[in-house]
Design a protein around this motif. Structure first.
Motif, PDB file in Angstrom:
ATOM      1  N   GLY A   1      -8.812  20.829 -26.849  1.00 20.26           N
ATOM      2  CA  GLY A   1      -8.087  20.259 -25.911  1.00 20.26           C
ATOM      3  C   GLY A   1      -8.686  20.818 -24.632  1.00 20.26           C
TER       4      GLY A   1
ATOM      5  N   ASP B   1     -10.656  16.286 -27.643  1.00 24.05           N
ATOM      6  CA  ASP B   1      -9.402  16.271 -26.689  1.00 24.05           C
ATOM      7  C   ASP B   1      -8.663  14.891 -27.183  1.00 24.05           C
ATOM      8  OD1 ASP B   1      -8.626  17.545 -24.093  1.00 24.05           O
ATOM      9  OD2 ASP B   1      -7.738  15.653 -24.325  1.00 24.05           O
ATOM     10  N   ARG B   2      -7.033  14.889 -26.905  1.00 24.83           N
ATOM     11  CA  ARG B   2      -6.383  14.051 -27.370  1.00 24.83           C
ATOM     12  C   ARG B   2      -6.565  12.716 -26.293  1.00 24.83           C
ATOM     13  NH1 ARG B   2      -0.437  15.745 -28.957  1.00 24.83           N
ATOM     14  NH2 ARG B   2      -1.034  17.040 -30.990  1.00 24.83           N
TER      15      ARG B   2
ATOM     16  N   GLU C   1     -12.988  12.289 -29.147  1.00 27.58           N
ATOM     17  CA  GLU C   1     -11.391  12.209 -29.010  1.00 27.58           C
ATOM     18  C   GLU C   1     -10.873  12.409 -30.277  1.00 27.58           C
ATOM     19  OE1 GLU C   1      -8.145   8.771 -28.055  1.00 27.58           O
ATOM     20  OE2 GLU C   1     -10.033   8.111 -27.783  1.00 27.58           O
TER      21      GLU C   1
ATOM     22  N   ASN D   1      -7.580  15.272 -32.486  1.00 29.34           N
ATOM     23  CA  ASN D   1      -6.696  16.548 -32.488  1.00 29.34           C
ATOM     24  C   ASN D   1      -6.674  17.358 -33.481  1.00 29.34           C
ATOM     25  OD1 ASN D   1      -5.119  15.746 -35.159  1.00 29.34           O
ATOM     26  ND2 ASN D   1      -4.830  13.850 -34.242  1.00 29.34           N
TER      27      ASN D   1
ATOM     28  N   GLU E   1      -5.267  18.379 -35.824  1.00 25.52           N
ATOM     29  CA  GLU E   1      -4.861  18.429 -37.213  1.00 25.52           C
ATOM     30  C   GLU E   1      -6.011  17.739 -38.155  1.00 25.52           C
ATOM     31  OE1 GLU E   1      -2.890  17.743 -34.718  1.00 25.52           O
ATOM     32  OE2 GLU E   1      -1.149  18.996 -34.868  1.00 25.52           O
TER      33      GLU E   1
ATOM     34  N   THR F   1      -2.733  24.786 -25.877  1.00 25.60           N
ATOM     35  CA  THR F   1      -2.700  23.661 -26.781  1.00 25.60           C
ATOM     36  C   THR F   1      -1.583  23.696 -28.085  1.00 25.60           C
ATOM     37  OG1 THR F   1      -4.523  24.155 -28.252  1.00 25.60           O
ATOM     38  CG2 THR F   1      -5.211  22.976 -26.122  1.00 25.60           C
TER      39      THR F   1
ATOM     40  N   TRP G   1       0.728  20.901 -30.845  1.00 19.07           N
ATOM     41  CA  TRP G   1       0.274  20.709 -32.278  1.00 19.07           C
ATOM     42  C   TRP G   1       1.539  20.339 -33.127  1.00 19.07           C
ATOM     43  CZ3 TRP G   1      -3.195  25.366 -33.868  1.00 19.07           C
ATOM     44  CH2 TRP G   1      -4.368  25.160 -33.077  1.00 19.07           C
TER      45      TRP G   1
ATOM     46  N   GLY H   1      -3.249  22.799 -38.062  1.00 15.15           N
ATOM     47  CA  GLY H   1      -4.188  23.093 -36.918  1.00 15.15           C
ATOM     48  C   GLY H   1      -5.152  24.095 -37.207  1.00 15.15           C
TER      49      GLY H   1
END
Length: 179
Positions: free
Chosen positions: A28, A49-50, A75, A77, A79, A96, A100, A106
């Motif tokens: 993030g 990062d998302r 890109e 996440n 998880e 961040t 989540w 995570g």
């Protein structure tokens, strides 16, 4: 947000205790406020990062490090981290955990990509502070320090502790994988 988070980001980077041989992952990274310090202080920096736009900007801004094989930005996440097992010796993420879907998932993923004996630093505002700020519940999930500690421990981390930089009331969690 970078200015608002600057002190906690700087504190988290100090907690990493960077060395020139480190392989660091920042989860993030957003506007990239910590990336210059990480890139200057470590051998390799990975970032996830998302936001496709934030990844594009980081690739452009740090193109020299990317071209030299010293940085990669993807890109994704927390998880489902897009990195191999034991890819990094240190991992950091600041502000961040509120986004989540699962602390357990995570931290399990962070544990997977972290080398044995590595370190993770998680910076966040505790639940009571987030709740007082009136953050929208449909976007933010406030996290109590004890919930973060429990999820880290469940994922296999040891030496888990909460530290607060003085004089601000922000929390930072630091831990190592159980060996």
């Amino acid at each position: 947000m970078n200015r608002h988070n600057a002190k906690l980001n700087a504190y988290a980077v100090r907690q990493l205790d960077l060395t020139p041989s480190d392989r660091i992952l920042e989860i993030g990274f957003g506007g990239g406020v910590t990336l210059p310090s990480l890139i200057a202080g470590a051998a390799f920096v990975g970032g996830v990062d998302r936001s496709r736009e934030m990844v594009r900007r980081a690739k452009a801004r740090f193109s020299e490090a990317v071209l030299a094989g010293r940085a990669i930005f993807r890109e994704g996440n927390v998880e489902e981290l897009p990195f191999e097992v034991s890819s990094f010796g240190k991992v950091c993420t600041v502000n961040t955990v509120y986004f989540w879907s699962s602390l357990d998932a995570g931290f399990a993923e962070i544990h997977r990509v972290l080398s044995p004996g590595g370190r993770v630093v998680v910076g966040f505002l505790p639940k009571e502070r987030m709740d007082r700020m009136g953050m929208p519940k449909d976007i933010f999930t406030s996290r109590a320090p004890e919930d973060v500690i429990a999820a880290l421990t469940k994922a296999g981390f040891s030496d888990v502790r909460i530290e607060r930089p003085e004089p601000t009331p922000r929390g930072t969690s630091s831990s190592r994988p159980a060996e």
